[in-house]
Design a protein around this motif. Structure first.
Motif, PDB file in Angstrom:
ATOM      1  N   TRP A 198      94.255  83.477  75.855  1.00 30.15           N
ATOM      2  CA  TRP A 198      93.069  83.085  76.600  1.00 30.15           C
ATOM      3  C   TRP A 198      92.683  81.656  76.212  1.00 30.15           C
ATOM      4  O   TRP A 198      92.526  81.353  75.036  1.00 30.15           O
ATOM      5  CB  TRP A 198      91.942  84.061  76.288  1.00 30.15           C
ATOM      6  N   ARG A 239      88.371  77.339  75.498  1.00 26.78           N
ATOM      7  CA  ARG A 239      88.040  78.261  74.402  1.00 26.78           C
ATOM      8  C   ARG A 239      87.920  77.536  73.073  1.00 26.78           C
ATOM      9  O   ARG A 239      87.039  77.851  72.253  1.00 26.78           O
ATOM     10  CB  ARG A 239      89.106  79.348  74.313  1.00 26.78           C
ATOM     11  N   GLN A 297      90.480  79.406  78.593  1.00 31.99           N
ATOM     12  CA  GLN A 297      89.391  78.733  79.295  1.00 31.99           C
ATOM     13  C   GLN A 297      88.581  79.719  80.111  1.00 31.99           C
ATOM     14  O   GLN A 297      89.102  80.713  80.613  1.00 31.99           O
ATOM     15  CB  GLN A 297      89.962  77.652  80.222  1.00 31.99           C
ATOM     16  N   THR A 298      87.279  79.447  80.262  1.00 33.86           N
ATOM     17  CA  THR A 298      86.389  80.218  81.113  1.00 33.86           C
ATOM     18  C   THR A 298      85.706  79.273  82.095  1.00 33.86           C
ATOM     19  O   THR A 298      85.256  78.187  81.701  1.00 33.86           O
ATOM     20  CB  THR A 298      85.332  80.958  80.277  1.00 33.86           C
ATOM     21  N   ASP A 299      85.638  79.677  83.367  1.00 38.11           N
ATOM     22  CA  ASP A 299      85.076  78.836  84.423  1.00 38.11           C
ATOM     23  C   ASP A 299      83.959  79.566  85.158  1.00 38.11           C
ATOM     24  O   ASP A 299      83.980  80.791  85.288  1.00 38.11           O
ATOM     25  CB  ASP A 299      86.156  78.464  85.453  1.00 38.11           C
ATOM     26  N   TRP A 300      83.024  78.785  85.664  1.00 34.75           N
ATOM     27  CA  TRP A 300      81.961  79.304  86.526  1.00 34.75           C
ATOM     28  C   TRP A 300      81.942  78.461  87.799  1.00 34.75           C
ATOM     29  O   TRP A 300      81.674  77.276  87.763  1.00 34.75           O
ATOM     30  CB  TRP A 300      80.607  79.245  85.830  1.00 34.75           C
ATOM     31  N   GLY A 330      88.919  87.042  87.630  1.00 33.93           N
ATOM     32  CA  GLY A 330      87.514  86.736  87.805  1.00 33.93           C
ATOM     33  C   GLY A 330      86.763  87.809  88.562  1.00 33.93           C
ATOM     34  O   GLY A 330      87.346  88.709  89.172  1.00 33.93           O
ATOM     35  N   GLU A 343      94.886  84.261  85.949  1.00 34.72           N
ATOM     36  CA  GLU A 343      93.437  84.139  85.893  1.00 34.72           C
ATOM     37  C   GLU A 343      92.822  85.407  86.472  1.00 34.72           C
ATOM     38  O   GLU A 343      93.348  85.984  87.419  1.00 34.72           O
ATOM     39  CB  GLU A 343      92.961  82.926  86.706  1.00 34.72           C
ATOM     40  N   VAL A 387      82.781  84.006  88.159  1.00 36.04           N
ATOM     41  CA  VAL A 387      83.115  83.685  86.773  1.00 36.04           C
ATOM     42  C   VAL A 387      84.512  84.218  86.499  1.00 36.04           C
ATOM     43  O   VAL A 387      84.815  85.367  86.840  1.00 36.04           O
ATOM     44  CB  VAL A 387      82.106  84.315  85.785  1.00 36.04           C
ATOM     45  N   TYR A 388      85.377  83.408  85.912  1.00 38.82           N
ATOM     46  CA  TYR A 388      86.736  83.870  85.652  1.00 38.82           C
ATOM     47  C   TYR A 388      87.302  83.246  84.381  1.00 38.82           C
ATOM     48  O   TYR A 388      86.860  82.188  83.926  1.00 38.82           O
ATOM     49  CB  TYR A 388      87.659  83.604  86.845  1.00 38.82           C
ATOM     50  N   ALA A 389      88.256  83.950  83.814  1.00 45.06           N
ATOM     51  CA  ALA A 389      88.930  83.522  82.586  1.00 45.06           C
ATOM     52  C   ALA A 389      90.383  83.193  82.890  1.00 45.06           C
ATOM     53  O   ALA A 389      90.978  83.758  83.807  1.00 45.06           O
ATOM     54  CB  ALA A 389      88.846  84.618  81.524  1.00 45.06           C
ATOM     55  N   LYS A 390      90.944  82.261  82.079  1.00 42.42           N
ATOM     56  CA  LYS A 390      92.328  81.831  82.268  1.00 42.42           C
ATOM     57  C   LYS A 390      93.128  82.071  80.998  1.00 42.42           C
ATOM     58  O   LYS A 390      92.615  81.927  79.888  1.00 42.42           O
ATOM     59  CB  LYS A 390      92.388  80.339  82.590  1.00 42.42           C
TER      60      LYS A 390
END
Length: 234
Positions: free
Chosen positions: A74, A104, A76-79, A47, A45, A60-63
């Motif tokens: 890729w 995604r 998922q994206t989280d806040w 961010g 991940e 904010v980060y991407a997995k």
């Protein structure tokens, strides 16, 4: 109710804490893997975070996900937003943690997470207890779909503040099912193990790291996991 390991990935493996990082930006790299039944699942991940005030941290980060050493994709994206509710006026620190996750390939909803973050110290030993609620929210609910339930997860940590760059301890994470109707114990997931945390100043910047080895159950399956987190604050 079943919640995807991806939805649980970050707070299922990385402790949420209550530190004040006002006006500090950070690049946050996290990595976990799980070994079970001859398979390996790994999830890096990446961010970007910022301390908007002394009480409010946002990131904010991407997995990505990798299976059996294959190419990562890729997913998922989280806040994440954490709000400090106390700042030293009591013997403990209390914060409110929130997170919105969007897969995604999902076109019909989000995963929401929220709950209290509690931290206190006795001498040079720090204690953390976090309880988080998670719920899938459908933007366009199907008539035939069952109503989403609210699940309960937890995080526990005991850490000794020995040296700034070497602080050993123990961590535990788990998911028990619906918050008001827990799953049978064999269907729950609990994992625990040793961890080490540290931080070093590099001029006006700071590097934090955290490493843990967890043994237990992941998505109700026996698994062993390694987690790593490195933050560069500037």
């Amino acid at each position: 109710m079943f919640i995807s390991p991806l939805a649980l990935a970050d707070t299922g493996y990385y402790l949420v804490s209550t530190y004040d990082v006002e006006h500090q930006a950070s690049i946050d790299f996290k990595y976990w893997n799980a070994h079970y039944n001859g398979r390996t699942v790994a999830a890096p991940e990446l961010g970007i975070g910022y301390g908007l005030t002394s009480r409010w941290y946002t990131e904010v980060y991407a997995k990505w996900i990798k299976t059996n050493g294959g190419a990562g994709r890729w997913v998922q994206t989280d806040w994440q937003n954490d709000f400090l509710l106390t700042q030293g006026q009591y013997d403990f620190d209390l914060a409110l943690h929130t997170r919105i996750a969007r897969a995604r390939n999902s076109e019909d909803g989000y995963t929401l997470e929220w709950g209290p973050v509690l931290q206190t110290e006795y001498g040079r030993t720090q204690f953390n207890v976090n309880l988080f609620f998670q719920r899938d929210v459908r933007v366009s609910p199907s008539v035939t779909a069952a109503p989403a339930a609210t699940a309960l997860t937890y995080q526990l940590q005991v850490k000794h503040n020995w040296l700034p760059w070497l602080q050993p301890g123990l961590q535990a994470f788990g998911e028990v099912g619906k918050w008001n109707d827990w799953l049978p114990y064999r269907q729950q997931s609990h994992r625990a193990g040793p961890m080490v945390y540290g931080h070093r100043d590099i001029g006006q910047q700071e590097v934090k790291y955290e490493f843990a080895y967890l043994i237990g159950r992941n998505s109700a399956r026996a698994a062993k996991s390694v987690t790593l987190r490195v933050q560069y604050l500037f």
